[in-house]
Design an enzyme around this catalytic site. Structure first.
Site, PDB file in Angstrom:
ATOM      1  N   TYR A 171      66.240  73.969   7.883  1.00  0.00           N
ATOM      2  CA  TYR A 171      66.539  72.648   7.007  1.00  0.00           C
ATOM      3  C   TYR A 171      67.657  72.374   6.985  1.00  0.00           C
ATOM      4  O   TYR A 171      68.487  71.373   7.269  1.00  0.00           O
ATOM      5  CB  TYR A 171      65.770  72.516   5.852  1.00  0.00           C
ATOM      6  CG  TYR A 171      65.829  71.223   5.120  1.00  0.00           C
ATOM      7  CD1 TYR A 171      65.182  70.067   5.513  1.00  0.00           C
ATOM      8  CD2 TYR A 171      66.690  71.061   3.897  1.00  0.00           C
ATOM      9  CE1 TYR A 171      65.196  68.804   4.797  1.00  0.00           C
ATOM     10  CE2 TYR A 171      66.643  70.000   2.980  1.00  0.00           C
ATOM     11  CZ  TYR A 171      66.003  68.919   3.755  1.00  0.00           C
ATOM     12  OH  TYR A 171      66.160  67.926   2.988  1.00  0.00           O
ATOM     13  N   LYS A 175      70.137  69.703   8.609  1.00  0.00           N
ATOM     14  CA  LYS A 175      70.995  68.680   7.750  1.00  0.00           C
ATOM     15  C   LYS A 175      72.511  68.700   7.963  1.00  0.00           C
ATOM     16  O   LYS A 175      72.984  67.316   7.893  1.00  0.00           O
ATOM     17  CB  LYS A 175      70.309  68.960   6.371  1.00  0.00           C
ATOM     18  CG  LYS A 175      69.029  68.319   6.031  1.00  0.00           C
ATOM     19  CD  LYS A 175      68.734  66.791   6.653  1.00  0.00           C
ATOM     20  CE  LYS A 175      67.440  66.480   6.059  1.00  0.00           C
ATOM     21  NZ  LYS A 175      67.047  64.973   6.300  1.00  0.00           N
TER      22      LYS A 175
END
Length: 303
Positions: A171, A175
């Site tokens: 993640y 991001k």
């Protein structure tokens, strides 16, 4: 009374729940016409039989707004292209794209499977790239045809992308990639009338409900700082014509706080007009690190 997005056509991905739903409702309240995208998956990306896109679109229409649902997978070429096509076929235009869709598969690095890595990078990073690409191609064609758009893209990063987050390598990497994609897109698309910015929000959603389990609503004011609706006003402004001149920026948004992030900037430097030895390079690097502030702690790091 008209809103700051009156007449604009806005596509929001992952708009069935959480932040995306809040964004869609906020845009509609400011006069925008919506394409509400949601594949209807669970937290880990597996199919959910009760896709909420139609429910949010109906909620907007019931309040007097205009909205259509879109259930395509925006991390595929066909799904991303159909998102843009839905806006054009329904409303005849597209003005703003909000990239928001995503899910989590949290693991510590040594337990992180390749499939979990690929799935999260796919939905977050590829799921930003493909809608952005297809929307940008449309806006470039419009500009070349003598119809320059006043277009906006709002991408969704995270504090995990800015600082890292323990147990979220997939993640965090995705991001962080979104931040770099935002900067490149802002530079490349400015000539066509497109502004591109990113937010790093903190709010209570399905993905963060364990982190922000307590309501934290202030009893005296009724203000809930973790409500996703607190983030949406900034997103709506970034997606409107009122944000003219603001592009290539990253904003943290949480509760009643908005912060402009400065990103990577060059700090102390040492230079000599010859090749360093490993020993001298190491001595110099250590000296330079002592001349600057230590990095911000990674989320979840044991200090």
């Amino acid at each position: 009374m008209t809103g700051i997005c009156d007449g604009r056509v806005v596509a929001v991905t992952g708009a069935g729940r959480g932040l995306g739903r809040a964004h869609a409702l906020a845009f509609a309240a400011e006069g925008a016409r919506l394409v509400v995208n949601d594949l209807g998956t669970g937290l880990d990306g597996t199919p959910d039989p009760d896709s909420p896109a139609a429910q949010v679109a109906e909620e907007i229409r019931a309040a007097g707004g205009q909205a259509v649902p879109h259930g395509g997978d925006i991390a595929t070429t066909d799904g991303a292209a159909s998102l843009v096509r839905t806006a054009l076929e329904t409303y005849g235009r597209l003005d703003t794209l909000v990239n928001n869709a995503g899910f989590l598969r949290d693991r510590m690095l040594v337990n992180l499977d390749e499939d979990d890595w690929d799935a999260v990078v796919r939905v977050h990073l590829t799921g930003h790239f493909l809608p952005l690409k297809h929307a940008a191609a449309h806006w470039r064609a419009e500009a070349k045809a003598g119809r320059p758009p006043v277009a906006r893209i709002v991408n969704t990063s995270s504090g995990a992308g800015l600082l890292g987050s323990v147990g979220q390598a997939n993640y965090s990497a995705a991001k962080a990639g979104i931040l770099a994609l935002t900067l490149v897109a802002a530079a490349e698309l400015a000539r066509y009338g497109v502004q591109v910015n990113a937010i790093a929000p903190a709010a209570r959603t399905r993905m963060t409900e364990q982190v922000f389990a307590e309501s934290m609503t202030a009893p005296d004011t009724g203000f809930d700082p973790m409500s996703p609706h607190n983030v949406s006003p900034l997103v709506v402004w970034l997606g409107s014509e009122a944000s003219a001149g603001v592009t290539g920026r990253v904003f943290e948004a949480e509760g009643g706080r908005i912060t402009v992030m400065n990103g990577w900037r060059r700090g102390p430097t040492a230079e000599k007009h010859a090749r360093w030895t490993p020993q001298d390079a190491g001595k110099t690097a250590r000296k330079l690190t002592e001349q600057t502030d230590p990095p911000e702690p990674v989320y979840g790091e044991q200090l």
